[in-house]
Design an enzyme around this catalytic site. Structure first.
Site, PDB file in Angstrom:
ATOM      1  N   HIS A 303       0.846  -1.189   0.000  1.00 56.49           N
ATOM      2  CA  HIS A 303       0.000   0.000   0.000  1.00 56.49           C
ATOM      3  C   HIS A 303       0.879   1.236   0.000  1.00 56.49           C
ATOM      4  O   HIS A 303       1.942   1.227   0.623  1.00 56.49           O
ATOM      5  CB  HIS A 303      -0.909   0.016   1.232  1.00 56.49           C
ATOM      6  CG  HIS A 303      -2.056   0.947   1.076  1.00 56.49           C
ATOM      7  ND1 HIS A 303      -1.954   2.286   1.346  1.00 56.49           N
ATOM      8  CD2 HIS A 303      -3.319   0.730   0.642  1.00 56.49           C
ATOM      9  CE1 HIS A 303      -3.123   2.851   1.090  1.00 56.49           C
ATOM     10  NE2 HIS A 303      -3.962   1.945   0.655  1.00 56.49           N
ATOM     11  N   ASP A 360      -7.898  -5.375  -0.033  1.00 52.45           N
ATOM     12  CA  ASP A 360      -8.388  -6.232  -1.110  1.00 52.45           C
ATOM     13  C   ASP A 360      -8.008  -7.695  -0.952  1.00 52.45           C
ATOM     14  O   ASP A 360      -8.500  -8.541  -1.702  1.00 52.45           O
ATOM     15  CB  ASP A 360      -7.834  -5.733  -2.464  1.00 52.45           C
ATOM     16  CG  ASP A 360      -8.451  -4.418  -2.878  1.00 52.45           C
ATOM     17  OD1 ASP A 360      -9.626  -4.206  -2.550  1.00 52.45           O
ATOM     18  OD2 ASP A 360      -7.767  -3.605  -3.512  1.00 52.45           O
TER      19      ASP A 360
HETATM   20  N1  CMC Z   1       3.935  -7.490  -4.904  1.00 55.99           N
HETATM   21  C1  CMC Z   1       5.268  -7.509  -5.081  1.00 55.99           C
HETATM   22  N2  CMC Z   1       6.057  -6.461  -4.919  1.00 55.99           N
HETATM   23  C2  CMC Z   1       5.481  -5.312  -4.547  1.00 55.99           C
HETATM   24  C3  CMC Z   1       4.102  -5.209  -4.326  1.00 55.99           C
HETATM   25  C4  CMC Z   1       3.313  -6.351  -4.517  1.00 55.99           C
HETATM   26  N3  CMC Z   1       2.008  -6.327  -4.320  1.00 55.99           N
HETATM   27  N4  CMC Z   1       3.794  -3.941  -3.980  1.00 55.99           N
HETATM   28  C5  CMC Z   1       4.956  -3.269  -3.990  1.00 55.99           C
HETATM   29  N5  CMC Z   1       5.977  -4.104  -4.332  1.00 55.99           N
HETATM   30  C6  CMC Z   1       7.397  -3.783  -4.389  1.00 55.99           C
HETATM   31  C7  CMC Z   1       7.736  -3.037  -5.676  1.00 55.99           C
HETATM   32  O1  CMC Z   1       8.089  -3.932  -6.702  1.00 55.99           O
HETATM   33  C8  CMC Z   1       8.876  -2.178  -5.212  1.00 55.99           C
HETATM   34  O2  CMC Z   1      10.007  -2.980  -5.125  1.00 55.99           O
HETATM   35  P1  CMC Z   1      11.479  -2.404  -5.549  1.00 55.99           P
HETATM   36  O3  CMC Z   1      11.797  -1.388  -4.499  1.00 55.99           O
HETATM   37  O4  CMC Z   1      12.361  -3.595  -5.553  1.00 55.99           O
HETATM   38  O5  CMC Z   1      11.314  -1.802  -6.912  1.00 55.99           O
HETATM   39  C9  CMC Z   1       8.508  -1.800  -3.781  1.00 55.99           C
HETATM   40  O6  CMC Z   1       7.674  -2.874  -3.312  1.00 55.99           O
HETATM   41  C10 CMC Z   1       7.730  -0.500  -3.658  1.00 55.99           C
HETATM   42  O7  CMC Z   1       6.619  -0.590  -4.530  1.00 55.99           O
HETATM   43  P2  CMC Z   1       5.954   0.651  -5.243  1.00 55.99           P
HETATM   44  O8  CMC Z   1       5.241   0.153  -6.454  1.00 55.99           O
HETATM   45  O9  CMC Z   1       6.971   1.745  -5.406  1.00 55.99           O
HETATM   46  O10 CMC Z   1       4.963   1.119  -4.133  1.00 55.99           O
HETATM   47  P3  CMC Z   1       3.747   2.074  -4.363  1.00 55.99           P
HETATM   48  O11 CMC Z   1       3.495   2.767  -3.091  1.00 55.99           O
HETATM   49  O12 CMC Z   1       3.963   2.929  -5.567  1.00 55.99           O
HETATM   50  O13 CMC Z   1       2.568   1.058  -4.735  1.00 55.99           O
HETATM   51  C11 CMC Z   1       0.671  -0.315  -4.652  1.00 55.99           C
HETATM   52  C12 CMC Z   1       1.508   0.740  -3.920  1.00 55.99           C
HETATM   53  C13 CMC Z   1      -0.607  -0.560  -3.877  1.00 55.99           C
HETATM   54  C14 CMC Z   1       0.303   0.211  -6.049  1.00 55.99           C
HETATM   55  C15 CMC Z   1       1.509  -1.604  -4.762  1.00 55.99           C
HETATM   56  O14 CMC Z   1       1.846  -2.086  -3.475  1.00 55.99           O
HETATM   57  C16 CMC Z   1       0.798  -2.684  -5.571  1.00 55.99           C
HETATM   58  O15 CMC Z   1       0.872  -2.692  -6.803  1.00 55.99           O
HETATM   59  N6  CMC Z   1       0.064  -3.638  -4.888  1.00 55.99           N
HETATM   60  C17 CMC Z   1      -0.677  -4.653  -5.595  1.00 55.99           C
HETATM   61  C18 CMC Z   1      -1.984  -4.083  -6.078  1.00 55.99           C
HETATM   62  C19 CMC Z   1      -2.961  -3.895  -4.933  1.00 55.99           C
HETATM   63  O16 CMC Z   1      -3.155  -4.765  -4.110  1.00 55.99           O
HETATM   64  N7  CMC Z   1      -3.614  -2.711  -4.934  1.00 55.99           N
HETATM   65  C20 CMC Z   1      -4.640  -2.405  -3.949  1.00 55.99           C
HETATM   66  C21 CMC Z   1      -4.204  -1.289  -3.020  1.00 55.99           C
HETATM   67  S1  CMC Z   1      -5.287  -1.148  -1.580  1.00 55.99           S
HETATM   68  C22 CMC Z   1      -6.814  -0.725  -2.257  1.00 55.99           C
HETATM   69  C23 CMC Z   1      -6.836   0.651  -2.766  1.00 55.99           C
HETATM   70  O17 CMC Z   1      -6.904   1.594  -1.968  1.00 55.99           O
HETATM   71  O18 CMC Z   1      -6.820   0.807  -3.990  1.00 55.99           O
END
Ligand code: CMC
Length: 424
Positions: A303, A360
């Site tokens: 998140h 989720d």
């Molecule tokens: N699985 C694997 N790796 C992950 C995941 C995941 N679900 N989420 C983040 N990472 C890794 C990402 O690859 C990155 O690694 P590195 O530093 O090696 O490049 C690191 O963690 C930071 O990730 P980020 O994408 O920079 O983090 P963010 O804050 O931009 O993204 C997120 C947040 C929710 C988009 C992401 O965690 C994600 O894609 N999760 C899966 C989709 C999901 O479950 N979304 C629902 C969110 S809660 C409901 C809502 O409010 O929408």
């Protein structure tokens, strides 16, 4: 008032620091460009406070979520969705008289103009219900033009009632359309959640009695999704609203933002992922290896703001066991989800990145137990999020915030002469 100092090219300027009621601090950079010629760059707005808001507080480090000051745990336990909607939109819990009046106003507007059914008819049965929902919500601008042309406070309030009232009808209709079933009309003897279940599941050939266990579970899920401060869809609603676009068009834009798999679309993807693991007989640990090789994301994990347990996920996980056992449902993907969670929470990849289950991860398992099909999960999220979007839009609309219009750092070609097509 404390200030932050910024020195650039030998010139130091002072920028005021704004402090919120929970002691969060932000540097107010509104004079920055005039004073220095600089703008800020913050991709994904990870460090940007886009607004001041009194709707929802969340602390991602401590795993705290409160609507208007009330902890999510208490609201999920003791309140109902309509009461929470009132709280979010008007700022206080309603008195009994206010609650009754609010409920009556919503009931008065549940019926939908028959011409909207013709719009629904134009969609193929395979249309994703999120696309159908955003279109039907946007179509309300045509049926209630005063929402665009004369947005007085009274008209805005009327549009709020209409939107809350018609959204369950739209969701039910989008589902019926995909099933090839006749649509149901709202039934005002039911409460909000009962009526929604009626529109989703009642068939002309059978009696329908909303199951109280399902009604309770639905209230809880909708409350847990009702707002989450400045997320992608809420920010979209506010951004669109800042151009003075109508409530309906702003909410329709929010629905589209929610649809994406990194936002609300994740609940559908979680179930698809768990089903794939089950059908292919993949060991959760092997699946995590794929995740760590970055071939796939572990949907329902991670998140932007929570770097600790998402409090909503904790409540949903607890509710999941209870609701499935109450309904007598034994879904093998619940065990797969628990196995994945356990393995992830002890794995260095997830620990070091502070990745925990989000709202989720378990919600889809409950939706599935309630009989809601997978492609409707994100629509359920939208139904729950509606009061939050309305509250965010209303707050923005009542404020003096200017139109949202970020700057950029241009990285394209510098000035060059036009070359006619025959000479290229
Ligand atoms: N699985 C694997 N790796 C992950 C995941 C995941 N679900 N989420 C983040 N990472 C890794 C990402 O690859 C990155 O690694 P590195 O530093 O090696 O490049 C690191 O963690 C930071 O990730 P980020 O994408 O920079 O983090 P963010 O804050 O931009 O993204 C997120 C947040 C929710 C988009 C992401 O965690 C994600 O894609 N999760 C899966 C989709 C999901 O479950 N979304 C629902 C969110 S809660 C409901 C809502 O409010 O929408």
């Amino acid at each position: 008032m404390s200030v932050a100092q910024l020195t650039f090219e030998g010139k130091t300027i002072e920028l005021p620091v704004i402090v919120g009621t929970e002691n969060e601090k932000a540097i107010d950079i509104s004079t920055l460009r005039d004073a220095t010629g600089l703008v800020t760059m913050d991709l994904g707005y990870k460090n940007t406070g886009a607004t001041k808001s009194a709707v929802t507080f969340l602390d991602g480090e401590l795993g705290i979520l409160r609507y208007r000051g009330y902890p999510i745990e208490e609201l999920a336990e003791k309140s109902n969705f309509i009461e929470v909607a009132y709280l979010l939109i008007y700022g206080e819990l309603p008195t009994k008289a206010q609650f009754d009046e609010f409920t009556e106003q919503i009931k008065m507007h549940t019926l939908v103009n028959e011409d909207i059914k013709k719009i629904l008819d134009g969609f193929p049965a395979t249309a994703h219900p999120m696309g159908v929902l955003s279109s039907l919500v946007c179509s309300l601008t045509a049926f209630y033009p005063e929402s665009v042309e004369n947005p007085t406070p009274d008209n805005i309030n009327l549009n709020i009632f209409r939107l809350l009232a018609k959204m369950p009808t739209f969701v039910g209709w989008a589902y019926k359309k995909s099933m090839g079933h006749p649509v149901n009309y709202p039934m005002n003897r039911y409460d909000y959640c009962q009526n929604f279940l009626h529109m989703m599941f009642a068939l002309p050939v059978e009696d329908f009695h909303p199951d109280p266990i399902v009604v309770d579970a639905l209230n809880k899920l909708l409350i847990l999704h009702a707002d989450h401060e400045q997320n992608c869809s809420a920010s979209t609603v506010r951004m669109v609203g800042s151009s003075k676009a109508s409530l309906y068009s702003s909410i329709s834009a929010g629905i589209n933002a929610l649809w994406g798999p990194l936002h609300g679309g994740a609940n559908q993807e979680v179930i698809e992922m768990l089903d794939e693991i089950r059908l292919m007989g993949i060991d959760p640990k092997d699946y995590l290896e794929k995740v760590k090789r970055k071939e796939v994301r572990l949907m329902g994990f991670g998140h932007r703001v929570y770097k600790n347990f998402d409090p909503r996920a904790k409540i949903i996980k607890k509710a999941c066991d209870k609701i499935l056992s109450q309904l007598g449902v034994n879904d093998p993907i619940l065990e797969i989800a628990k196995g994945l969670e356990e393995a992830a929470l002890t794995d260095e990849y997830f620990i070091s990145r502070k990745l925990y289950p989000n709202v989720d991860f378990y919600s889809g398992i409950i939706y599935r137990a309630l009989g809601i099909p997978t492609n409707m999960f994100t629509v359920m999220f939208a139904l729950g999020r509606l009061p939050g979007w309305i509250a965010q839009w209303k707050e923005l609309n009542a404020s003096k915030e200017p139109i949202g219009r970020p700057r950029q750092i241009y990285t394209g070609a510098t000035a060059r002469d036009f070359v006619s097509i025959t000479e290229r």
